[in-house]
Design an enzyme around this catalytic site. Structure first.
Site, short mmCIF file in Angstrom:
data_model
loop_
_atom_site.label_atom_id
_atom_site.label_comp_id
_atom_site.label_asym_id
_atom_site.label_seq_id
_atom_site.Cartn_x
_atom_site.Cartn_y
_atom_site.Cartn_z
N LYS A 48 0.84 -1.21 0.00
CA LYS A 48 0.00 0.00 0.00
C LYS A 48 0.87 1.25 0.00
CE LYS A 48 -4.47 -0.07 1.53
NZ LYS A 48 -5.54 -0.20 2.52
N GLU A 60 -7.67 -0.93 14.73
CA GLU A 60 -8.79 -1.79 14.33
C GLU A 60 -9.81 -1.00 13.52
OE1 GLU A 60 -11.41 -5.02 16.17
OE2 GLU A 60 -10.23 -4.11 17.79
N ASP A 110 -9.54 3.44 2.80
CA ASP A 110 -10.34 2.26 3.07
C ASP A 110 -11.15 1.99 1.81
OD1 ASP A 110 -10.89 0.20 4.95
OD2 ASP A 110 -12.93 0.95 5.06
P1 IMP Z 1 -8.56 -2.33 2.91
O1 IMP Z 1 -7.11 -2.61 2.79
O2 IMP Z 1 -9.08 -2.32 4.29
O3 IMP Z 1 -8.96 -1.10 2.15
O4 IMP Z 1 -9.28 -3.60 2.27
C1 IMP Z 1 -9.89 -3.54 1.06
C2 IMP Z 1 -10.32 -4.93 0.60
O5 IMP Z 1 -11.27 -4.71 -0.43
C3 IMP Z 1 -9.17 -5.71 -0.04
O6 IMP Z 1 -8.60 -6.63 0.84
C4 IMP Z 1 -9.87 -6.42 -1.19
O7 IMP Z 1 -10.46 -7.60 -0.74
C5 IMP Z 1 -10.97 -5.45 -1.58
N1 IMP Z 1 -10.49 -4.51 -2.63
C6 IMP Z 1 -10.28 -3.19 -2.50
N2 IMP Z 1 -9.85 -2.65 -3.66
C7 IMP Z 1 -9.76 -3.68 -4.53
C8 IMP Z 1 -9.34 -3.75 -5.89
O8 IMP Z 1 -8.94 -2.79 -6.56
N3 IMP Z 1 -9.40 -4.98 -6.44
C9 IMP Z 1 -9.83 -6.08 -5.77
N4 IMP Z 1 -10.20 -6.08 -4.51
C10 IMP Z 1 -10.18 -4.87 -3.88
#
Ligand code: IMP
Length: 192
Positions: free
Chosen positions: A14, A39, A68
């Site tokens: 990220k 969290e 997020d």
């Molecule tokens: P975050 O890191 O809490 O934002 O988790 C976002 C979750 O949403 C990821 O683990 C994926 O499962 C899903 N996600 C978010 N963006 C994408 C994308 O561009 N492609 C596929 N899955 C995504």
């Protein structure tokens, strides 16, 4: 003057992605310390992005950025939504769960959403942007690239899933790409 911006994640993937989007700006991005895991207790993407950015900024007394994101499927009332990362143990499990829940439902409409929040060192949210990308959920996976739900997320206007696109192509139209495109001019104008 280069300013420090802490990325509220311990995921180095990220950090790299954000560095890439924000490379022309005079902010130096750094990962948060590992022990500072925040969290995600919010019920919306906005809440989660804000609580992560604010908590990390306050703990370190530095500017912080958090995002997020997730997938909202219309026929599943917006699920998996903020639970996208927690919808199963592996990508395969998460995808299979979505496909099973949708079964043969003819309504395959879905959108990816991303919210970005920036906090000042006092924990006040100074900027938020969001991006969405609308598409459809296929009945089976297609393509090998990308991550997460990419192999089942189909863009009719491109006749491709996210997993079939190059990263550059995806970044132009993706929810995250759009949220960063909106963020850059605002971040440039931010008075600190
Ligand atoms: P975050 O890191 O809490 O934002 O988790 C976002 C979750 O949403 C990821 O683990 C994926 O499962 C899903 N996600 C978010 N963006 C994408 C994308 O561009 N492609 C596929 N899955 C995504």
């Amino acid at each position: 003057m280069t300013k420090k911006l802490i990325v509220a994640t311990s995921n180095s993937g990220k950090l790299k992605e954000m560095q890439d989007y924000l490379q022309d700006l005079d902010w130096q991005l750094e990962l948060q310390p590992k022990e500072l895991e925040i969290e995600e207790t919010g019920t919306t993407f906005l809440e989660n992005a804000c609580l992560k950015a604010s908590a990390v900024a306050k703990a370190l007394n530095l500017w912080a950025i958090a995002d997020d994101s997730g997938l909202a499927i219309e026929a599943l009332n917006g699920s998996p939504g903020v639970y996208s990362a927690r919808y199963g143990k592996t990508n395969e499990e998460r995808i299979n769960r979505v496909l099973k829940e949708l079964e043969n439902n003819p309504n395959r409409k879905a959108k990816f959403m991303c919210v970005i929040a920036i906090s000042n060192p006092q924990g006040d949210i100074m900027l938020t942007t969001e991006g969405t990308c609308e598409g459809e959920i296929l009945t089976e996976i297609k393509g090998e690239g990308g991550f997460g739900y990419d192999p089942i997320f189909y863009l009719p206007e491109k006749s491709q899933t996210f997993a079939q696109m190059s990263l550059a192509e995806k970044q132009k139209i993706s929810h995250r790409g759009k949220a960063f495109q909106a963020l850059i001019p605002q971040l440039k104008n931010l008075k600190i």
